[in-house]
Design a protein around this motif. Sequence first.
Motif, PDB file in Angstrom:
ATOM      1  N   LYS A 473       0.673  -1.292  -0.021  1.00 25.53           N
ATOM      2  CA  LYS A 473      -0.081  -0.007  -0.133  1.00 25.53           C
ATOM      3  C   LYS A 473       0.862   1.316  -0.045  1.00 25.53           C
ATOM      4  O   LYS A 473       0.584   2.139  -0.720  1.00 25.53           O
ATOM      5  N   ILE A 474       1.921   0.995   0.740  1.00 22.45           N
ATOM      6  CA  ILE A 474       2.748   2.628   0.842  1.00 22.45           C
ATOM      7  C   ILE A 474       3.420   2.754  -0.691  1.00 22.45           C
ATOM      8  O   ILE A 474       3.498   3.863  -1.084  1.00 22.45           O
ATOM      9  N   GLU A 475       3.857   1.727  -1.285  1.00 25.84           N
ATOM     10  CA  GLU A 475       4.350   1.870  -2.654  1.00 25.84           C
ATOM     11  C   GLU A 475       3.316   2.163  -3.531  1.00 25.84           C
ATOM     12  O   GLU A 475       3.762   3.056  -4.359  1.00 25.84           O
ATOM     13  N   ALA A 476       2.040   1.709  -3.245  1.00 30.86           N
ATOM     14  CA  ALA A 476       0.914   2.238  -4.348  1.00 30.86           C
ATOM     15  C   ALA A 476       0.918   3.688  -4.318  1.00 30.86           C
ATOM     16  O   ALA A 476       0.128   4.374  -5.095  1.00 30.86           O
ATOM     17  N   MET A 477       0.841   4.138  -2.967  1.00 36.50           N
ATOM     18  CA  MET A 477       0.632   5.620  -2.468  1.00 36.50           C
ATOM     19  C   MET A 477       1.779   6.541  -3.224  1.00 36.50           C
ATOM     20  O   MET A 477       1.549   7.595  -3.089  1.00 36.50           O
ATOM     21  N   GLY A 478       2.794   5.924  -3.588  1.00 32.33           N
ATOM     22  CA  GLY A 478       3.938   6.695  -4.206  1.00 32.33           C
ATOM     23  C   GLY A 478       5.108   7.044  -3.253  1.00 32.33           C
ATOM     24  O   GLY A 478       5.730   8.013  -3.618  1.00 32.33           O
ATOM     25  N   PHE A 479       5.287   6.443  -2.041  1.00 33.48           N
ATOM     26  CA  PHE A 479       6.150   6.669  -1.183  1.00 33.48           C
ATOM     27  C   PHE A 479       7.372   5.408  -1.229  1.00 33.48           C
ATOM     28  O   PHE A 479       8.209   5.295  -0.368  1.00 33.48           O
ATOM     29  N   GLY A 480       7.457   4.859  -2.264  1.00 33.13           N
ATOM     30  CA  GLY A 480       8.457   3.781  -2.397  1.00 33.13           C
ATOM     31  C   GLY A 480       9.768   4.283  -2.326  1.00 33.13           C
ATOM     32  O   GLY A 480      10.941   3.424  -2.173  1.00 33.13           O
ATOM     33  N   SER A 481      10.163   5.455  -2.888  1.00 27.74           N
ATOM     34  CA  SER A 481      11.286   6.133  -3.044  1.00 27.74           C
ATOM     35  C   SER A 481      11.966   6.575  -1.530  1.00 27.74           C
ATOM     36  O   SER A 481      13.039   6.812  -1.758  1.00 27.74           O
ATOM     37  N   LEU A 482      11.195   6.557  -0.612  1.00 22.39           N
ATOM     38  CA  LEU A 482      11.604   6.917   0.745  1.00 22.39           C
ATOM     39  C   LEU A 482      12.551   6.045   1.439  1.00 22.39           C
ATOM     40  O   LEU A 482      12.644   4.834   1.165  1.00 22.39           O
ATOM     41  N   PRO A 483      13.648   6.572   2.142  1.00 18.95           N
ATOM     42  CA  PRO A 483      14.400   5.522   2.859  1.00 18.95           C
ATOM     43  C   PRO A 483      13.659   4.864   3.884  1.00 18.95           C
ATOM     44  O   PRO A 483      12.654   5.329   4.141  1.00 18.95           O
ATOM     45  N   VAL A 484      14.112   3.870   4.404  1.00 22.14           N
ATOM     46  CA  VAL A 484      13.461   3.011   5.601  1.00 22.14           C
ATOM     47  C   VAL A 484      13.974   3.311   7.095  1.00 22.14           C
ATOM     48  O   VAL A 484      15.209   3.272   7.065  1.00 22.14           O
ATOM     49  N   CYS A 485      13.352   3.287   7.705  1.00 16.87           N
ATOM     50  CA  CYS A 485      13.873   3.444   9.323  1.00 16.87           C
ATOM     51  C   CYS A 485      13.446   2.404  10.038  1.00 16.87           C
ATOM     52  O   CYS A 485      12.348   2.167  10.474  1.00 16.87           O
ATOM     53  N   MET A 486      14.453   1.556  10.347  1.00 19.32           N
ATOM     54  CA  MET A 486      14.136   0.156  10.822  1.00 19.32           C
ATOM     55  C   MET A 486      14.105   0.163  12.503  1.00 19.32           C
ATOM     56  O   MET A 486      14.817   0.852  12.884  1.00 19.32           O
ATOM     57  N   ALA A 487      12.963  -0.108  12.960  1.00 17.81           N
ATOM     58  CA  ALA A 487      12.584  -0.288  14.373  1.00 17.81           C
ATOM     59  C   ALA A 487      13.131  -1.815  14.662  1.00 17.81           C
ATOM     60  O   ALA A 487      12.368  -2.743  14.545  1.00 17.81           O
ATOM     61  N   LYS A 488      13.867  -1.912  15.517  1.00 18.29           N
ATOM     62  CA  LYS A 488      14.811  -3.203  16.015  1.00 18.29           C
ATOM     63  C   LYS A 488      15.426  -3.162  17.198  1.00 18.29           C
ATOM     64  O   LYS A 488      15.600  -1.795  17.698  1.00 18.29           O
ATOM     65  N   THR A 489      15.674  -4.097  18.033  1.00 24.36           N
ATOM     66  CA  THR A 489      16.185  -4.045  19.386  1.00 24.36           C
ATOM     67  C   THR A 489      17.608  -3.607  19.224  1.00 24.36           C
ATOM     68  O   THR A 489      18.254  -3.685  18.091  1.00 24.36           O
ATOM     69  N   GLN A 490      18.083  -2.771  20.204  1.00 20.55           N
ATOM     70  CA  GLN A 490      19.414  -2.264  20.201  1.00 20.55           C
ATOM     71  C   GLN A 490      20.413  -3.314  20.630  1.00 20.55           C
ATOM     72  O   GLN A 490      21.606  -2.790  20.550  1.00 20.55           O
ATOM     73  N   TYR A 491      19.965  -4.279  21.302  1.00 15.07           N
ATOM     74  CA  TYR A 491      20.828  -5.027  21.983  1.00 15.07           C
ATOM     75  C   TYR A 491      21.479  -6.225  21.141  1.00 15.07           C
ATOM     76  O   TYR A 491      22.455  -6.896  21.503  1.00 15.07           O
ATOM     77  N   SER A 492      21.305  -6.239  19.955  1.00 18.69           N
ATOM     78  CA  SER A 492      21.852  -7.393  19.135  1.00 18.69           C
ATOM     79  C   SER A 492      21.875  -6.876  17.697  1.00 18.69           C
ATOM     80  O   SER A 492      20.845  -5.742  17.523  1.00 18.69           O
ATOM     81  N   LEU A 493      22.725  -7.215  16.795  1.00 18.80           N
ATOM     82  CA  LEU A 493      22.665  -7.168  15.451  1.00 18.80           C
ATOM     83  C   LEU A 493      21.235  -7.516  14.880  1.00 18.80           C
ATOM     84  O   LEU A 493      21.065  -7.096  13.760  1.00 18.80           O
ATOM     85  N   SER A 494      20.999  -8.678  15.537  1.00 16.91           N
ATOM     86  CA  SER A 494      19.714  -9.223  14.856  1.00 16.91           C
ATOM     87  C   SER A 494      18.353  -8.662  15.534  1.00 16.91           C
ATOM     88  O   SER A 494      18.557  -7.623  16.319  1.00 16.91           O
ATOM     89  N   ASP A 495      17.325  -9.371  15.281  1.00 19.08           N
ATOM     90  CA  ASP A 495      16.205  -8.678  15.934  1.00 19.08           C
ATOM     91  C   ASP A 495      15.796  -9.698  17.095  1.00 19.08           C
ATOM     92  O   ASP A 495      14.639  -9.485  17.665  1.00 19.08           O
ATOM     93  N   ASP A 496      16.619 -10.245  17.569  1.00 18.91           N
ATOM     94  CA  ASP A 496      16.699 -11.280  18.924  1.00 18.91           C
ATOM     95  C   ASP A 496      17.628 -10.593  19.703  1.00 18.91           C
ATOM     96  O   ASP A 496      18.837 -10.835  19.802  1.00 18.91           O
ATOM     97  N   GLN A 497      17.257  -9.792  20.958  1.00 15.19           N
ATOM     98  CA  GLN A 497      18.152  -9.327  21.712  1.00 15.19           C
ATOM     99  C   GLN A 497      18.988 -10.415  22.485  1.00 15.19           C
ATOM    100  O   GLN A 497      19.977  -9.937  23.158  1.00 15.19           O
TER     101      GLN A 497
END
Length: 556
Positions: A473-497
Motif C-alpha cells: 500500500k505504501i508503494e502504491a501511494m507513491g512513497f516507495g522512494s523514501l528511505p526506511v527507518c528500521m525499528a529493531k532491538t538495540q541489544y543485538s545485530l539481529s532482531d533477537d536481543q
Amino acid sequence: MKTDIQIAQEAQMLPIRQVAAAYGISEDQLELYGKYKAKLSDELWEQVKNRPDGKLVLVTAINPTPAGEGKTTTSVGLSDALSRLGKKTLAALREPSLGPCFGIKGGAAGGGYAQVVPMEDLNLHFTGDFHAITSANNLLAALLDNHIQQGNALGIDTRQILWKRCMDMNDRALRNIVIGLGAKADGFVREDHFVITVASEIMAILCLADDMKDLKERLGRIIVAYNYAGEPVTAADLHAVGAMAALLKDALKPNLIQTLEHTGALVHGGPFVNIAHGCNSVRATRTALKLADIVVTEAGFGADLGAEKFLDIKCRKAGLKPDAVVLVATVRALKYNGGVAKADLGQENLEALKAGIVNLEKHIENLQKYGVPVVVTLNAFTSDTEAEHAYVRQFCEERGCEFALSQVWEKGGEGGEALAQKVLDTLEKKESHYHPLYADDLSIREKIETIAKEIYGADGAAYAPAAAKAIDKIEAMGFGSLPVCMAKTQYSLSDDQTKLGRPRDFTIQVRDAYVSAGAGFVVVLTGAIMTMPGLPKKPAADNIDVDEHGVITGLF
C-alpha cells in the motif's frame, strides 16, 4: 567516588552569554532561558548560513550491553579534548527523554567529568521542547476525534486510524486503550494507542525540518487515517497545521548549553534510535557546522541503528557529509559479548575478549561500507589490563582503523586528548568518500533486505502478512522512494536481543510497516520492538528525590 549528579552540581558554569560569545554569537542572537541555557534565534542562522562548513565527526558505538559503552560521555569528552588542542569545537547532541530518566537507562548528559550542564535541567524539562511536541501531537489527535464527533465530513474510517497519542514517559498500560466511553457527547468509541513522545512523527519532523516553512509542509503531509475509500487523510485535511506550528515555534530553535569545560553544546531534538531515526536536529547540526571548526555529533545506541540511520536518513535528507566516525567500545562490553557474566567482567579474560570482539569487527566493516574513515576508541576502565588494550589496538589497526584509549569519564578533556589527536590526524590525512548504503530508487523490500544483509548480517527478511500488505500500500501511494527507518532491538545485530556477538544464519522478522510522510521515511517494525516502553521492576524513579533546599539526588 562522586556521582555524575554531584560532579555536575559542583561545576562552575559560565553564563551562557559568555559561552556563546566564544563562537561569535551576540546576546541579541540568544533567547535566554535563565543564566545557563538559551535558544539560538532565527536571525543567527540567516547571518551564518553562507559560511563554509566545519568538519563533521559522528560518534557511534557497538551494541549496548549492561556493562555500558559511554557514547555520549565520549562525545562530550572528545569535544572538550579538541577544544584543549586549539580547535573551535561544538557538540551537537540529542535531548534526553523523561522515560529513560525515570526508567532504567538514566539521562543523556554524559558522565563523570565529561558532561553537559546544567545536568538536572537537561534531563528533566529543559526548555520545554518535548512538552511542545507532546502538545502538538495530542492536539492533532484531539482534532481528529473531534472531526469524527462533529459529523465526519472527510469520511474517516475509524477502523483505519493511524495517529496515536503520546506522552514522554514509560507507561505500558497506555499501549492499547479504548476511548470515547460514556455518553454520545463523549466521543466515538474506538481503540486507541499511545507512543512515547520520542517515537512521535512530530519529533522526527522537528529534527529534520529546515525552517518554519518546511516544518509546516511536513506537518501537513502527516497521514492520520484512511477514509472509507482507502485514501489517506492528512493533518492538512484536518486544518491542524497552523495550530501545531504555533505550539512548535520555539521548539524549532536549537538549544545552547555547555560542557563542564565550557565547550558549547547544541542539544536539540531526541528521537529514539531503536524506534525512530535517533539523531539530533538538522538545524542544530547545520548551525554548529557554521560556527565551529569541528562538530562532534552522536547517533543513538549501536552503529547498526544510530549510525545507519544517521548515514542513510539524516545525511541523505540534509545533504550532510561526515568526515570521520568514532566507534566506541569497552573491554567490558566486548567480554560480555564473549559470554562473560556481568559480575565477572572485571577479571582479565583474553579468550572472552577474542570471542566478543566480533561485534566490534562487524560494526567496523559496516561503517567502512559508507566510505567514511573510522577511529575506534576504548572507553577505559580501571579493571582493564594492558594485554586486553593491546589486543584490541592490534585488532583495529589490522582493519585499517585508527585507535586510541579514552579516559574522559575520569579526566574530562585531558583524558580524551589521545583520541582527539587521532581524530585530527584522520581529518587531515584520510579523505571521506561518504555515500549512502542504498539508492532511492530501490523498492522498500530491497532497501529492507540491503540493511538486513549488509548491516545486520542476516540472510534476508521475512514479512508477516500485515507487513507485506502495508508495504504494497505504501508503494502504491507513491512513497516507495523514501528511505526506511528500521525499528529493531538495540541489544543485538539481529532482531533477537539474546543473540550477542556477531549472529549468523538468521532472518529479520518484519511484522509491520507504515509511512511517516511528513518525516520522509518508511518505518519498518521488526521482532518484538515496542513504541511505548514499560518501566522495569525497580525503576530509576525509586532513587530520585529532592530535598527541602531544592537539591536533586539520584538522577544519573
